[in-house]
Design a protein around this motif. Structure first.
Motif, PDB file in Angstrom:
ATOM      1  N   ALA A 114       0.834  -1.201   0.000  1.00 49.80           N
ATOM      2  CA  ALA A 114       0.000   0.000   0.000  1.00 49.80           C
ATOM      3  C   ALA A 114       0.872   1.254   0.000  1.00 49.80           C
ATOM      4  CB  ALA A 114      -0.899   0.001   1.233  1.00 49.80           C
ATOM      5  N   TYR A 115       2.077   1.156   0.581  1.00 50.09           N
ATOM      6  CA  TYR A 115       2.974   2.319   0.676  1.00 50.09           C
ATOM      7  C   TYR A 115       3.982   2.278  -0.465  1.00 50.09           C
ATOM      8  CZ  TYR A 115       1.086   1.916   5.397  1.00 50.09           C
ATOM      9  OH  TYR A 115       0.245   1.806   6.467  1.00 50.09           O
ATOM     10  N   GLU A 116       4.239   3.435  -1.040  1.00 53.01           N
ATOM     11  CA  GLU A 116       5.168   3.526  -2.175  1.00 53.01           C
ATOM     12  C   GLU A 116       6.584   3.129  -1.737  1.00 53.01           C
ATOM     13  OE1 GLU A 116       6.444   6.973  -5.398  1.00 53.01           O
ATOM     14  OE2 GLU A 116       5.253   7.476  -3.659  1.00 53.01           O
ATOM     15  N   PRO A 117       7.242   2.217  -2.486  1.00 50.86           N
ATOM     16  CA  PRO A 117       8.605   1.835  -2.113  1.00 50.86           C
ATOM     17  C   PRO A 117       9.522   3.062  -2.085  1.00 50.86           C
ATOM     18  CG  PRO A 117       7.754   0.366  -3.789  1.00 50.86           C
ATOM     19  CD  PRO A 117       6.765   1.476  -3.669  1.00 50.86           C
ATOM     20  N   SER A 118      10.373   3.118  -1.066  1.00 53.18           N
ATOM     21  CA  SER A 118      11.266   4.272  -0.934  1.00 53.18           C
ATOM     22  C   SER A 118      12.385   3.926   0.041  1.00 53.18           C
ATOM     23  CB  SER A 118      10.463   5.460  -0.388  1.00 53.18           C
ATOM     24  OG  SER A 118      11.320   6.468   0.066  1.00 53.18           O
ATOM     25  N   GLU A 119      13.572   4.509  -0.191  1.00 48.25           N
ATOM     26  CA  GLU A 119      14.668   4.299   0.773  1.00 48.25           C
ATOM     27  C   GLU A 119      14.727   5.439   1.772  1.00 48.25           C
ATOM     28  OE1 GLU A 119      18.406   3.152  -1.062  1.00 48.25           O
ATOM     29  OE2 GLU A 119      17.424   1.482  -2.091  1.00 48.25           O
ATOM     30  N   THR A 120      13.859   6.452   1.600  1.00 49.26           N
ATOM     31  CA  THR A 120      13.911   7.615   2.499  1.00 49.26           C
ATOM     32  C   THR A 120      12.610   7.852   3.274  1.00 49.26           C
ATOM     33  OG1 THR A 120      13.370   8.922   0.565  1.00 49.26           O
ATOM     34  CG2 THR A 120      15.691   8.890   1.234  1.00 49.26           C
ATOM     35  N   ASN A 121      11.458   7.588   2.650  1.00 53.99           N
ATOM     36  CA  ASN A 121      10.188   7.834   3.363  1.00 53.99           C
ATOM     37  C   ASN A 121      10.028   6.870   4.528  1.00 53.99           C
ATOM     38  OD1 ASN A 121       9.664   9.616   1.359  1.00 53.99           O
ATOM     39  ND2 ASN A 121       8.153   8.355   0.293  1.00 53.99           N
ATOM     40  N   LYS A 122       9.320   7.316   5.572  1.00 58.99           N
ATOM     41  CA  LYS A 122       9.010   6.436   6.706  1.00 58.99           C
ATOM     42  C   LYS A 122       7.499   6.402   6.878  1.00 58.99           C
ATOM     43  CE  LYS A 122      13.427   6.821   8.743  1.00 58.99           C
ATOM     44  NZ  LYS A 122      14.329   7.107   9.803  1.00 58.99           N
ATOM     45  N   TYR A 123       6.962   5.191   6.996  1.00 60.06           N
ATOM     46  CA  TYR A 123       5.510   5.052   7.025  1.00 60.06           C
ATOM     47  C   TYR A 123       5.020   4.430   8.330  1.00 60.06           C
ATOM     48  CZ  TYR A 123       6.194   5.345   1.923  1.00 60.06           C
ATOM     49  OH  TYR A 123       6.562   5.723   0.663  1.00 60.06           O
ATOM     50  N   ASP A 124       3.893   4.989   8.846  1.00 57.97           N
ATOM     51  CA  ASP A 124       3.126   4.259   9.850  1.00 57.97           C
ATOM     52  C   ASP A 124       1.680   4.209   9.326  1.00 57.97           C
ATOM     53  OD1 ASP A 124       1.802   6.618  10.532  1.00 57.97           O
ATOM     54  OD2 ASP A 124       3.142   7.038  12.202  1.00 57.97           O
ATOM     55  N   GLU A 125       0.747   3.803  10.165  1.00 60.85           N
ATOM     56  CA  GLU A 125      -0.613   3.580   9.666  1.00 60.85           C
ATOM     57  C   GLU A 125      -1.304   4.872   9.222  1.00 60.85           C
ATOM     58  OE1 GLU A 125       0.594   2.289  12.476  1.00 60.85           O
ATOM     59  OE2 GLU A 125       0.103   0.147  12.607  1.00 60.85           O
ATOM     60  N   THR A 126      -0.756   6.029   9.631  1.00 59.75           N
ATOM     61  CA  THR A 126      -1.408   7.293   9.250  1.00 59.75           C
ATOM     62  C   THR A 126      -0.902   7.802   7.898  1.00 59.75           C
ATOM     63  OG1 THR A 126       0.292   8.596  10.372  1.00 59.75           O
ATOM     64  CG2 THR A 126      -1.639   7.988  11.684  1.00 59.75           C
ATOM     65  N   SER A 127       0.107   7.127   7.337  1.00 64.68           N
ATOM     66  CA  SER A 127       0.707   7.618   6.089  1.00 64.68           C
ATOM     67  C   SER A 127      -0.256   7.404   4.925  1.00 64.68           C
ATOM     68  CB  SER A 127       2.008   6.864   5.799  1.00 64.68           C
ATOM     69  OG  SER A 127       2.850   6.940   6.916  1.00 64.68           O
ATOM     70  N   PRO A 128      -0.215   8.336   3.962  1.00 64.86           N
ATOM     71  CA  PRO A 128      -1.106   8.169   2.815  1.00 64.86           C
ATOM     72  C   PRO A 128      -0.642   7.037   1.896  1.00 64.86           C
ATOM     73  CG  PRO A 128       0.287  10.096   2.537  1.00 64.86           C
ATOM     74  CD  PRO A 128       0.597   9.540   3.890  1.00 64.86           C
ATOM     75  N   THR A 129      -1.594   6.423   1.198  1.00 64.40           N
ATOM     76  CA  THR A 129      -1.233   5.405   0.201  1.00 64.40           C
ATOM     77  C   THR A 129      -1.372   6.084  -1.161  1.00 64.40           C
ATOM     78  OG1 THR A 129      -3.502   4.653   0.164  1.00 64.40           O
ATOM     79  CG2 THR A 129      -2.013   3.488   1.621  1.00 64.40           C
ATOM     80  N   THR A 130      -0.422   5.774  -2.050  1.00 65.50           N
ATOM     81  CA  THR A 130      -0.350   6.587  -3.256  1.00 65.50           C
ATOM     82  C   THR A 130      -1.014   5.945  -4.469  1.00 65.50           C
ATOM     83  OG1 THR A 130       1.818   5.641  -3.519  1.00 65.50           O
ATOM     84  CG2 THR A 130       1.711   7.863  -2.606  1.00 65.50           C
ATOM     85  N   GLY A 131      -1.042   4.619  -4.511  1.00 66.02           N
ATOM     86  CA  GLY A 131      -1.712   3.950  -5.627  1.00 66.02           C
ATOM     87  C   GLY A 131      -1.088   4.207  -6.984  1.00 66.02           C
ATOM     88  N   LYS A 132       0.276   4.221  -7.083  1.00 63.02           N
ATOM     89  CA  LYS A 132       0.901   4.508  -8.386  1.00 63.02           C
ATOM     90  C   LYS A 132       1.269   3.240  -9.157  1.00 63.02           C
ATOM     91  CE  LYS A 132       3.076   8.937  -7.367  1.00 63.02           C
ATOM     92  NZ  LYS A 132       4.273   9.344  -6.655  1.00 63.02           N
ATOM     93  N   ASP A 133       1.853   2.251  -8.459  1.00 60.40           N
ATOM     94  CA  ASP A 133       2.289   1.042  -9.156  1.00 60.40           C
ATOM     95  C   ASP A 133       1.195  -0.031  -9.067  1.00 60.40           C
ATOM     96  OD1 ASP A 133       2.977  -0.812  -6.726  1.00 60.40           O
ATOM     97  OD2 ASP A 133       3.846   1.138  -6.247  1.00 60.40           O
TER      98      ASP A 133
END
Ligand SMILES: NC(=O)c1ccc[n+]([C@@H]2O[C@H](COP(=O)([O-])OP(=O)(O)OC[C@H]3O[C@@H](n4cnc5c(N)ncnc54)[C@H](OP(=O)(O)O)[C@@H]3O)[C@@H](O)[C@H]2O)c1
Length: 300
Positions: A114-133
């Protein structure tokens, strides 16, 4: 008192089977929904007519295996990967909404894709989901299909890679690693959100049993690691070297770049809400988790 029934979509799979065993041990009556009818399974066609009476909780862990290496990443296979998740999730939600004797809770296991792959972003349950891939778009549709009417609680567990001896990634990797042919994937710097199978099934049980639990939970261990760190921990637990990296272009070629990204890319995901609810992990460190499943033959 009659035992409470838990209906598990995909209860015959890696996660579903272990979940069924734990629930059974905890005195629940377990009924699976499967494409193949059997003594303790009903079919998806039966679900269309409604839920079995006295269903206390419904869980969905059905889905065509994405990393089935015998299947090419064709449009037809992608459709199968998607429909086997979205349609089964919706079929159970519809049956719940139609039922007169409502279950208490619907638990759906989705993924951290659900979360966009990234080596810098940090996600918890409040993070937005981007729906790109492909996978994050699938996740949006999948979670949308899970919507159930109150008062039924909806718990969506976005699971990381599930680690256990009998299925998923470890089942695919244990032989090469055992023969000293293991190594990091690509640079090894991509994050690898993970959870031990015991903890995922305990978290599902926790969600069933705690009436205050609802909404999105990140089904990952609190110990955030990279693919390279996992490789070292797994090889160490097997007492083997792991020096042979698997180049990203090889996986892209063999699996298709769109599917290979599940291995070549990753996300930094933390289970903030899970910890806030007070859930206690049995395996919160990767070394301890690897020690549990790093054995070629079944433990006595
Ligand atoms: N394993 C992981 O690392 C992981 C990580 C994150 C999320 N998840 C999610 O968790 C779910 C279960 O994973 P798993 O590892 O337990 O998978 P699994 O071992 O492959 O089992 C999934 C079950 O889904 C059913 N199924 C397979 N193809 C289907 C189809 N085309 N239509 C309807 N049902 C189908 C099968 O049951 P029947 O043959 O009885 O019908 C199968 O036993 C999947 O949705 C997966 O995306 C898994």
């Amino acid at each position: 008192m009659a035992s409470k029934t838990v209906l598990i979509g995909g209860g015959t799979g890696f996660i579903g089977k272990r979940l069924g065993e734990i629930l059974h041990k905890n005195k629940y009556n377990v009924l699976n929904v499967s494409r193949m009818p059997s003594a303790n399974s009903i079919t998806w066609t039966t679900v269309e007519t409604g839920l079995p009476e006295q269903t206390h909780a419904v869980v969905n862990v059905a889905g065509q295996q994405t990393m089935d290496f015998t299947r090419s990443w064709t449009p037809g296979f992608k459709q199968n990967v998607k429909n086997s998740r979205v349609f089964t999730t919706r079929a159970l939600a519809t049956a719940i909404n139609k039922s007169s004797g409502k279950p208490k809770v619907y638990v759906v296991v989705t993924g951290v894709g659900a979360y966009e792959p990234s080596e810098t972003n940090k996600y918890d349950e409040t993070s937005p989901t981007t729906g790109k891939d492909f996978f994050s778009k699938l996740l949006v549709e999948w979670e949308e299909a899970a919507k159930v009417d109150p008062p039924v609680r909806l718990v969506i567990i976005r699971s990381g890679v599930v680690l256990g001896r009998d299925g998923g990634m470890i089942k695919n990797m244990i032989l090469p690693f055992f023969f000293g042919l293991g190594g990091p994937i690509g640079s090894g710097k991509q994050y690898l959100p993970w959870i031990h199978i015991e903890d995922l099934t305990r978290l599902i049980t926790f969600a069933i049993e705690n009436e205050n639990v609802n909404g999105i939970l990140n089904g990952v261990a609190p110990h955030v690691i990279t693919n390279g760190e996992f490789t070292q921990a797994f090889a160490k637990a097997l007492s083997r070297p792991a020096f042979l990296p698997v180049p990203e272009f090889v996986l892209n070629f063999l699996l298709h770049e769109e599917r290979a990204m599940l291995m070549t890319k990753g996300q930094h995901v933390t289970p903030k809400r899970v910890l806030d609810y007070g859930f206690k992990y049995k395996y919160d460190k990767i070394d301890e988790a690897c020690m549990e499943f790093a054995h070629l033959f079944p433990k006595k």
